[in-house]
Design an enzyme around this catalytic site. Sequence first.
Site, PDB file in Angstrom:
ATOM      1  N   ASP A   1      66.584  50.149  26.975  1.00  0.00           N
ATOM      2  CA  ASP A   1      67.547  49.535  27.904  1.00  0.00           C
ATOM      3  C   ASP A   1      66.921  49.188  29.261  1.00  0.00           C
ATOM      4  OD1 ASP A   1      67.132  52.016  28.942  1.00  0.00           O
ATOM      5  OD2 ASP A   1      69.226  52.640  28.969  1.00  0.00           O
TER       6      ASP A   1
ATOM      7  N   ARG B   1      63.466  47.223  57.302  1.00  0.00           N
ATOM      8  CA  ARG B   1      63.965  46.368  58.386  1.00  0.00           C
ATOM      9  C   ARG B   1      65.374  46.735  58.825  1.00  0.00           C
ATOM     10  NH1 ARG B   1      61.853  40.849  55.923  1.00  0.00           N
ATOM     11  NH2 ARG B   1      61.930  42.194  54.094  1.00  0.00           N
TER      12      ARG B   1
ATOM     13  N   LYS C   1      62.385  35.020  69.868  1.00  0.00           N
ATOM     14  CA  LYS C   1      62.818  34.467  68.572  1.00  0.00           C
ATOM     15  C   LYS C   1      64.280  34.812  68.299  1.00  0.00           C
ATOM     16  CE  LYS C   1      62.167  36.920  64.391  1.00  0.00           C
ATOM     17  NZ  LYS C   1      61.343  37.558  63.351  1.00  0.00           N
TER      18      LYS C   1
ATOM     19  N   ASP D   1      52.016  40.076  63.362  1.00  0.00           N
ATOM     20  CA  ASP D   1      53.307  40.588  62.887  1.00  0.00           C
ATOM     21  C   ASP D   1      53.049  41.690  61.878  1.00  0.00           C
ATOM     22  OD1 ASP D   1      56.039  40.777  62.852  1.00  0.00           O
ATOM     23  OD2 ASP D   1      56.414  38.741  62.164  1.00  0.00           O
TER      24      ASP D   1
ATOM     25  N   THR E   1      59.398  35.196  54.394  1.00  0.00           N
ATOM     26  CA  THR E   1      59.479  33.750  54.122  1.00  0.00           C
ATOM     27  C   THR E   1      58.408  32.973  54.888  1.00  0.00           C
ATOM     28  OG1 THR E   1      60.949  33.363  55.982  1.00  0.00           O
ATOM     29  CG2 THR E   1      61.980  33.927  53.879  1.00  0.00           C
TER      30      THR E   1
HETATM   31  C1  R5P Z   1      60.984  41.077  61.664  1.00  0.00           C
HETATM   32  O1  R5P Z   1      61.502  41.823  62.465  1.00  0.00           O
HETATM   33  C2  R5P Z   1      59.636  41.341  61.056  1.00  0.00           C
HETATM   34  O2  R5P Z   1      58.783  41.979  61.953  1.00  0.00           O
HETATM   35  C3  R5P Z   1      59.007  40.056  60.582  1.00  0.00           C
HETATM   36  O3  R5P Z   1      58.815  39.212  61.714  1.00  0.00           O
HETATM   37  C4  R5P Z   1      59.879  39.332  59.602  1.00  0.00           C
HETATM   38  O4  R5P Z   1      60.386  40.217  58.651  1.00  0.00           O
HETATM   39  C5  R5P Z   1      59.097  38.252  58.895  1.00  0.00           C
HETATM   40  O5  R5P Z   1      59.983  37.578  58.049  1.00  0.00           O
HETATM   41  P1  R5P Z   1      59.812  36.044  57.748  1.00  0.00           P
HETATM   42  O6  R5P Z   1      58.419  35.846  57.268  1.00  0.00           O
HETATM   43  O7  R5P Z   1      60.855  35.771  56.697  1.00  0.00           O
HETATM   44  O8  R5P Z   1      60.102  35.306  59.018  1.00  0.00           O
END
Ligand code: R5P
Length: 312
Positions: free
Chosen positions: A37, A95, A191, A217, A222
Site C-alpha cells: 500500500d 519556513r 522584498k 540566500d 521557485t
Molecule cells: C525566504 O524567506 C527564504 O529565505 C528564501 O528566500 C525563499 O524561500 C526562496 O524561495 P523562492 O526561490 O521561491 O523565492
Amino acid sequence: MNKLKLIAGSSNKPLSEKIAKYLDVKLCSVTIDRFPDGEIEVKINENIRGVDVFIIQSTNPPAENLMELLVLIDTCFRASAERITSVIPYFGYARQDRKDRPRVPISAKLVANLLIVAGTSRVLTLDLHSAQIQGFFDCHADHLFAAPVMLEHIQKREIGNITIVSPDIGSIKMGRAFAKRLNADLAIVDKRRSTKDRTEVMNIIGEVKGKNIVLLDDMISTGSTLVEAAEEINKRGAKSILACATHPLFCGDACKNIMSSPIEEVVVTNSIPLSRDCVEQCPKVTVQDISHLMGEAIRRIHSNESVSTLFV
Ligand code: R5P
C-alpha cells in the site's frame, strides 16, 4: 562512546556515501522498502545495540523523506542504539517558524517535536532557515554553516569590488558575516512576497552600481527571490551577479528562470541532490560538496570534541 555507525536514508544517498568515505566507514546495511500500500518498511541488517548511530536524511519534499527519517529513528531506538543523531543537511518545513498570521501552524516546531517523539537523541543540521529554530529541538542540536565552503569558492574566483546583497531581511545576518570575511559592502533588498511563487522588489538599500554582486540566500525554491532581486540589481547598473544559496530545492520553473536571468553563476551545496533535469537545463549551477563539513562534525560529536571550532 561506543562504535559509530552511519545510516543513509533515501533522500540523499550520494551525500551519505561521501560522508562515509570522509569518515572511512561503511554505511550500515539497511533495507528501506515499501509495503504494497506504499507504507515505508525498514529493516536494519546489522546489530546496532549500544552503537552511536547517525541517520543521514534531508527532509525536503515529498513528506515521505520526513516519514522515513521518523521510521528510521524508531527502528534504531527499538534496536537499542546507545545514541541516535538525526543528521539533517536540509531541514524542511522550516519556513513556517512563527505565527505571523492568524490560524497558521508553526511547522518547524511540529517537525522538531516529531523527531523527539520518534526517539532522536541529537540533531545535526545545516543553515536552518532561521537560527532560532535550534531552540525548537528539545535535545542537543548542532547547527553548521555552509559559509566556509561558499567563501572558499568566492575567494577562488578572485572577484574584487564585491557587494554582498541580502535578498530579504532573513539573510541579513549571513550577509553581514560574508561581507566581513570578504571585506565587502552590504546591500539589502526590501522584498514583498506577492504570491507563493512570486516576489516583488520594493527597494534596494545600499550601492550596487558598478559592483560585483554576491546575492546570498539560504534556499532556492521557485528562484523568484533571487531572480527578481538580480533583475533589479542589473537595472541599477551592477557589473556582475553571482548567487549563493545553501539548499537547492529548485521547484517549478526555477532552472528556466535562473537561466534567463542576469545571474551568471548560482552556487549551491549538495544538501539536496539536484535532479538530472536541473543539471541538464541549468549549466549556471555549481554544486559545492559539504560532505567533509558534515563528516567532520559527525566525527567531533562522536568523540566529544568542539564542533563550533570548525568555524573559527
Ligand atoms: C525566504 O524567506 C527564504 O529565505 C528564501 O528566500 C525563499 O524561500 C526562496 O524561495 P523562492 O526561490 O521561491 O523565492
